[in-house]
Design an enzyme around this catalytic site. Structure first.
Site, PDB file in Angstrom:
ATOM      1  N   CYS A 149       5.168  -2.565   8.612  1.00 41.87           N
ATOM      2  CA  CYS A 149       5.522  -1.248   9.147  1.00 41.87           C
ATOM      3  C   CYS A 149       5.288  -1.180  10.647  1.00 41.87           C
ATOM      4  CB  CYS A 149       4.749  -0.158   8.423  1.00 41.87           C
ATOM      5  SG  CYS A 149       5.218  -0.023   6.682  1.00 41.87           S
ATOM      6  N   CYS A 170       1.018  -8.381   5.405  1.00 47.09           N
ATOM      7  CA  CYS A 170       0.605  -6.992   5.262  1.00 47.09           C
ATOM      8  C   CYS A 170      -0.845  -6.825   4.813  1.00 47.09           C
ATOM      9  CB  CYS A 170       1.535  -6.278   4.284  1.00 47.09           C
ATOM     10  SG  CYS A 170       3.235  -6.161   4.901  1.00 47.09           S
ATOM     11  N   ASP A 171      -1.469  -5.798   5.331  1.00 48.86           N
ATOM     12  CA  ASP A 171      -2.689  -5.179   4.844  1.00 48.86           C
ATOM     13  C   ASP A 171      -3.735  -6.174   4.342  1.00 48.86           C
ATOM     14  OD1 ASP A 171      -1.025  -3.160   5.525  1.00 48.86           O
ATOM     15  OD2 ASP A 171      -1.511  -1.884   3.848  1.00 48.86           O
ATOM     16  N   LYS A 172      -4.117  -6.108   3.054  1.00 47.73           N
ATOM     17  CA  LYS A 172      -5.203  -6.947   2.530  1.00 47.73           C
ATOM     18  C   LYS A 172      -4.850  -8.413   2.494  1.00 47.73           C
ATOM     19  CE  LYS A 172      -5.004  -3.738   1.054  1.00 47.73           C
ATOM     20  NZ  LYS A 172      -4.203  -2.950   2.001  1.00 47.73           N
ATOM     21  N   GLU A 228      -6.883   4.212  -0.203  1.00 46.23           N
ATOM     22  CA  GLU A 228      -6.453   4.790   1.066  1.00 46.23           C
ATOM     23  C   GLU A 228      -6.059   6.248   0.839  1.00 46.23           C
ATOM     24  OE1 GLU A 228      -3.356   2.402   2.737  1.00 46.23           O
ATOM     25  OE2 GLU A 228      -4.767   0.970   3.595  1.00 46.23           O
ATOM     26  N   ASP A 270       0.811  -1.214   0.000  1.00 46.87           N
ATOM     27  CA  ASP A 270       0.000   0.000   0.000  1.00 46.87           C
ATOM     28  C   ASP A 270       0.846   1.266   0.000  1.00 46.87           C
ATOM     29  OD1 ASP A 270      -2.159  -1.618  -0.006  1.00 46.87           O
ATOM     30  OD2 ASP A 270      -3.060  -0.860   1.823  1.00 46.87           O
ATOM     31  N   SER A 330      -5.136   4.837   5.364  1.00 46.43           N
ATOM     32  CA  SER A 330      -4.034   3.982   5.775  1.00 46.43           C
ATOM     33  C   SER A 330      -4.056   3.871   7.289  1.00 46.43           C
ATOM     34  CB  SER A 330      -2.710   4.603   5.333  1.00 46.43           C
ATOM     35  OG  SER A 330      -1.634   4.016   6.020  1.00 46.43           O
TER      36      SER A 330
END
Length: 560
Positions: free
Chosen positions: A192, A119-121, A446, A78, A472
């Site tokens: 992150c 991460c994320d999705k 985002e 992202d 985000s």
């Protein structure tokens, strides 16, 4: 075992022949077949090393008596996709990942599943796909990265770099200072380092009982993370074929409740709301935005983690006792934690947190000294968001918890960025960014670029932002997202005009447009939602099938 479908009986001789071609021997056909869903992707800092983690997992599965079969999913970074058309593909990638896991596991009839996301999705996508398959499943993420450190000792992270861009644009930072931040914000592999979406989701997997303790907080690329991965791989073999460990028997209503509790206690990314709604639907658990708000009202916010006006990072949470310590502290308030919820390790959540202790009260506060008596996320309703909107209250300055500003409207993120950089946004404004929802974007981008610009320009305590897009996990400030219905489906956010008064009131959980109903009715009668021209066939298909954010942006499946 499920895999007997492809490996047992004289009629499966051709199947066994193909399996022998990839290295199986006679003795392997009596062992459980274990799928490894690995999200190794070279371009993502939290994923580039997962190929080695896959090798480690396969080695451990073989030692434990299983036969590993590794396959890969895609992944979108992202941060790299941020601020350009690449972000249109981020949320839709969740559906591709879910479909990929379902496809690989069911096409080959594997007995159990080890998921290695980060991460994320990628995390929620794997959870959604695994729920459809419903075999015993263990999650073990790649782990968080360390926080960056400037030469003066200041702890920094990716969000520091995004906000530094605005400071450099205003001449408040030199090129040399920006370069130091660029080089030091992300010092190693891993997700992150703050309570951004990736770490939020990995923490939630631990709370839901589908991952081992430490999954959300043990640093990447450390001996401790490798040991955790090896334990997860062994556990996958141990539970293969056992009905009581099928994923839907672990991830039920109690697991979703515990995920929400930890999310509120730690002030997770607002994206977690979107993903938990989608996960609950795959699990067959009834969950709506009002249910989430009800949990938020019962859970104290006891851990403030970057980027929520804090220099605390995930490694600090681990040192302070991790997710079990957070759960144990908030469990002191009534029955908010479902301690009887089962986990993939065979223990209950109550068993798991029994021996936990908070080792640093500066990182994990007591209930008596909570940052807030209610959760770090809130769901808002009002005439601007009849079906709800989401805000990360943990990242809002106290002065902005109730704020009225004059609307300044942009019909895309790009327009908003140009407007903010061009000086159109001033103190007292409430920025409205629309046509960026799941359907309107399409893809629900985002909004880290505009929110970081607002903060970096020193407008964080005088400007609000509302959007039908999302944020985000790095976003902070009075930023309200997930507004539903979205503009593209005729939602009220599409009716807002420049100068209209917009009010956020966190305490009353409201988001209102100060325009009388007669005027809104007049505007509604003349309103025709904009429709963007989209070249991508995949994104056009996604826009035609996706639901709004209040439904988790899941794809419609009512085709019967």
């Amino acid at each position: 075992m499920r895999s007997d479908t492809v490996k047992k009986g004289f009629e499966r001789a051709p199947h066994r022949s193909l399996l022998r071609a990839v290295g199986l021997k006679d003795e392997d056909f009596d062992k459980p077949f274990i799928g490894i869903a690995n999200s190794h992707v070279d371009i993502i800092p939290g994923h580039f090393y997962l190929q080695e983690y896959g090798r480690i997992a396969k080695d451990e599965i073989r030692k434990a008596g299983g036969v590993p079969f590794e396959f890969n999913t895609i992944g979108v970074d992202d941060g790299i996709a941020m601020g350009h058309q690449g972000m249109l593909y981020s949320l839709p990638s969740r559906e591709i990942i879910a479909d990929s896991v379902e496809t690989m596991m069911n096409a080959h009839m594997l007995d159990a599943l080890l998921c290695i996301p980060n991460c994320d999705k990628i995390v929620p996508g794997m959870v959604m796909g695994a729920l459809r398959v419903d075999v015993p499943t263990v999650f073990c993420s790649g782990g968080p990265m360390k926080a960056g450190v400037l030469s003066d000792g200041t702890a920094i992270d990716l969000n520091t770099a995004f906000e530094a861009v605005a400071k450099r644009a205003q001449g408040k930072m030199t090129d040399a200072q920006l370069y130091e931040i660029e080089c030091k914000a992300c010092p190693s592999g891993g997700s992150c380092s703050g309570m951004f979406t990736a770490n939020s989701m990995n923490v939630l997997c631990e709370a839901m009982g589908i991952a081992l303790p430490g999954n959300g907080t043990v640093l990447a690329l450390t001996p401790e993370r490798e040991a955790l991965l090896r334990r997860a791989a062994r556990r996958t073999v141990e539970i293969a074929g056992k009905e009581e460990f099928r994923l839907k028997r672990i991830l039920g209503a109690d697991a979703v409740q515990n995920a929400l509790v930890v999310d509120m206690a730690m002030g997770g990314s607002s994206n977690t709301v979107l993903h938990l709604l989608a996960i609950a639907r795959e699990a067959g658990v009834k969950l709506e935005l009002r249910d989430i708000e009800a949990v938020a009202g019962k859970v104290a916010h006891i851990a403030k983690i970057a980027p929520s006006l804090s220099t605390v990072h995930i490694e600090d949470v681990h040192r302070a006792g991790g997710v079990p310590a957070v759960l144990k502290e908030v469990a002191r308030r009534g029955d908010v934690v479902r301690t009887g919820a089962r986990t993939v390790t065979g223990e209950t959540i109550g068993d798991r947190i029994a021996g936990a202790e908070v080792k640093d009260r500066e990182v994990i506060h007591s209930l008596e000294k909570a940052y807030s008596p209610v959760g770090g996320l809130a769901v808002l309703f009002g005439n601007l968001a009849p079906e709800g909107a989401v805000v990360k209250t943990a990242g809002i300055q106290p002065s902005m918890r109730k704020f009225t500003g004059k609307a300044i409207c942009f019909d895309s993120q790009d327009e908003a960025i140009a407007g903010i950089m061009g000086g159109k946004v001033k103190a007292g404004h409430f920025v409205v960014i629309r046509y960026e929802g799941p359907r309107g974007g399409p893809g629900m981008q985002e909004m880290l670029a505009p929110t970081s610009l607002i903060m970096g320009m020193g407008l964080g305590e005088s400007v609000g932002l509302v959007t039908d897009g999302r944020f985000s996990g790095a976003t902070r400030g009075a930023c309200v997202g997930h507004v539903s219905p979205e503009a593209a489906e005729g939602g009220p956010i599409g009716l807002v005009q420049d100068g209209d008064p917009v009010t956020i009131d966190v305490e009353s959980r409201s988001l209102t447009l100060g325009v009388d109903e007669a005027e809104l009715a007049r505007r509604r009668a003349a309103f025709r939602p904009r429709k963007k021209q989209v070249a991508s066939k995949w994104l056009r298909r996604y826009a035609a099938l996706v639901t709004n954010a209040s439904n988790g942006a899941v794809l419609r499946s009512d085709f019967d």
